[in-house]
Design a protein around this motif. Structure first.
Motif, mmCIF file in Angstrom:
data_model
loop_
_atom_site.group_PDB
_atom_site.id
_atom_site.type_symbol
_atom_site.label_atom_id
_atom_site.label_comp_id
_atom_site.label_asym_id
_atom_site.label_seq_id
_atom_site.Cartn_x
_atom_site.Cartn_y
_atom_site.Cartn_z
ATOM 1 N N ILE A 27 0.837 -1.199 0.000
ATOM 2 C CA ILE A 27 0.000 0.000 0.000
ATOM 3 C C ILE A 27 0.873 1.251 0.000
ATOM 4 O O ILE A 27 1.862 1.322 0.753
ATOM 5 N N GLY A 31 -1.881 8.570 1.275
ATOM 6 C CA GLY A 31 -3.104 8.564 0.498
ATOM 7 C C GLY A 31 -3.885 9.846 0.718
ATOM 8 O O GLY A 31 -3.511 10.696 1.530
ATOM 9 N N HIS A 56 -3.239 6.584 -4.031
ATOM 10 C CA HIS A 56 -3.928 5.938 -2.909
ATOM 11 C C HIS A 56 -5.086 6.854 -2.517
ATOM 12 O O HIS A 56 -4.872 8.003 -2.138
ATOM 13 N N TRP A 88 -4.328 2.514 -5.591
ATOM 14 C CA TRP A 88 -4.887 1.810 -4.432
ATOM 15 C C TRP A 88 -6.163 2.535 -4.006
ATOM 16 O O TRP A 88 -6.131 3.722 -3.689
#
Length: 294
Positions: A27, A31, A56, A88
């Motif tokens: 990940i 984000g 993200h 993501w």
């Protein structure tokens, strides 16, 4: 051939480290958070973040803006193909839709709104121990994972007692626990428990909704001045150095870019310790033992 702006975006995306999870997936450590952005307003926010190099996106059914997120992903081409493989996307189940059958139905609706074939992470939003259904919900989550419609399973706001109960019922630790975490509320016992059991820690409200920018009688500001960066960048850099996944929210493109620009400086040991020392006794948000969201 890539233009100068394309290269800058690619460089920004490449600068963000990946955190390897206990299920083998990776990940991006930074984000974009989407809490409290209206559905009609969220598409340009997501588009500007993608243009800045974010890969993200952290959403939730309870934010009531998945339709707008889906429009942004479709209009930018990030909902399929090669672009999709480099993004993501996280979303979360409404607490009112926990339970096996309800979770499966909710996911179908959410995936349609997001205009995606799969999400990278699906999360239980709150543990709701007073109406515990996380074990049954997790079984629905594992079905979705087995079908390839979800890659990673996570939880939010789980304390060690909730993580233990979930493990006892399912035999599995989540890959990620997203919790309120910032300099004045560091949740060290929760973080230590997660690390002991291979659960990655993700911080929401990483700056306490801005309150921690002035924490410690100017401590953050003094460190920022020393490095010629913003106070926000200092706090976010502290999180990065702790190995925490962060999802700062900003609707402004320039701040979005600043929140990605955390790798041209490092805190000294004394500076990092000074931020560690800001830990306090009060959270800015809700208590997981009593709260339910949406």
């Amino acid at each position: 051939m890539l233009g100068t702006s394309d290269l800058a975006v690619a460089a920004a995306a490449a600068s963000v480290p990946g955190i390897k999870l206990n299920d083998g997936n990776v990940i991006p450590q930074i984000g974009l958070g989407l809490l409290r952005i209206e559905n009609d307003d969220v598409a340009p926010v997501v588009k500007s973040a993608l243009a800045a190099g974010y890969r993200h996106i952290d959403g939730a059914a309870g934010y009531n803006n998945e339709g707008g997120v889906g429009r942004a992903l479709a209009e930018t081409g990030f909902n399929k193909g090669r672009k999709r493989s480099h993004l993501w996307v996280t979303t979360k189940l409404r607490d009112s839709e926990q339970g096996y059958d309800m979770a499966l139905a909710a996911f179908d609706r959410q995936l349609g709104l997001l205009q995606l074939e799969y999400v990278d992470m699906y999360m239980i939003h709150w543990p709701t121990p007073f109406n515990w259904r996380s074990g049954a919900t997790w079984k629905a989550f594992t079905k979705l994972r087995d079908e390839g419609r979800v890659k990673t399973l996570g939880v939010c706001n789980f304390l060690p007692e909730h993580l233990t109960r979930l493990y006892e019922e399912t035999g599995e630790w989540p890959a990620v626990n997203q919790i309120e975490l910032h300099p004045t509320w560091q949740q060290r016992e929760v973080v230590a428990f997660c690390k002991e059991h291979g659960i990655a820690v993700e911080a929401y409200s990483p700056m306490a909704r801005g309150a921690d920018l002035k924490a410690g009688n100017g401590t953050i500001a003094r460190i920022a001045e020393a490095h010629e960066v913003s106070p926000a960048q200092v706090i976010l850099r502290w999180h990065i150095e702790n190995g925490t996944i962060i999802i700062p929210k900003s609707v402004h493109s320039e701040r979005q870019r600043q929140n990605l620009d955390l790798f041209g400086f490092a805190l000294t040991l004394d500076e990092h310790a000074a931020i560690d020392a800001l830990d306090g006794p009060e959270r800015a948000g809700h208590d997981p033992r009593t709260f339910s969201y949406a």
